[in-house]
Design an enzyme around this catalytic site. Sequence first.
Site, PDB file in Angstrom:
ATOM      1  CG  HIS A  14      -3.239  -1.595   0.722  1.00 27.22           C
ATOM      2  ND1 HIS A  14      -3.495  -1.484  -0.631  1.00 27.22           N
ATOM      3  CD2 HIS A  14      -2.121  -2.345   0.835  1.00 27.22           C
ATOM      4  CE1 HIS A  14      -2.574  -2.143  -1.305  1.00 27.22           C
ATOM      5  NE2 HIS A  14      -1.724  -2.675  -0.438  1.00 27.22           N
ATOM      6  CG  HIS A  56       3.160  -0.951  -4.910  1.00 28.65           C
ATOM      7  ND1 HIS A  56       3.191  -1.511  -6.173  1.00 28.65           N
ATOM      8  CD2 HIS A  56       2.859  -1.970  -4.062  1.00 28.65           C
ATOM      9  CE1 HIS A  56       2.924  -2.801  -6.093  1.00 28.65           C
ATOM     10  NE2 HIS A  56       2.722  -3.100  -4.827  1.00 28.65           N
TER      11      HIS A  56
END
Length: 269
Positions: A14, A56
Amino acid sequence: MTQARQHHIQVVAHRGASEDAPEHTLAAYMRAIEDGADALECDVRLTSDGHLVCVHDRRVNRTSNGRGAVSALELADLATLDFGTWKGREDATEVPDRTDPALTAVLTLERLLELVADSGRRIELAIETKHPTRWAGRVEERLVALLDRFGLAAPSSAGESTVRIMSFSARSLHRIAAAAPTVPTVYLMQFASPWLRDGRLPAGARIAGPGIRLVRNQPGLVDRLHRAGHQVHVWTVNEPEDVELCARLGVDAIITNRPRQVLSQLGRG
């Protein structure tokens, strides 16, 4: 862990090995590859001059020494920022080598694709489109064009795709499915919608991506999704008890900040 060995669970890093290195940096992805991750996960946003970058948040404030929205900055602006120093200020187990600025510079999706291509082994990519965005539609357009340039918008000669697109936005996945119908799509979810009772997913979505909290609260969801013919990729799974739960339920992929530890727990370390 006998349950885990009964089927193969893909381990997805991730934002790279983001517990050990700053998220979305070359350092994090190189570490994930070294750790043996089966796949790499990244988020993509579009800069004001049309480049896909792995960031992100809508703004760069949290993960760099700069400020501002990614969509309002050009790639040259982002290239002046340090995306790694913040990690050393928190609970990092390792601080990246500062002698090579490229390891913690802004990472373009193009550079990440090059890293995977040069890795020498099969590594899959799970690319998440972020929404809402001022560049609605253009993100998917640029993404498919870039994948096509790398030969990833169509399945391999073996009929398998090494890339999949993920999103919380059903509309984004619909755009991807229309532009690149052979690329697998993952519908990310935090909450259980009524249509999930029978394992249905929105049109254009082929894989279910529930969060670990949802899986904890509704473990029967995994079986419903499997019975409906969908793979189940769970995020973000870091704690040993959650890894055990996912293995017991038979999920298909675990997305984690800790790929090395999860691989070890699954008997692959």
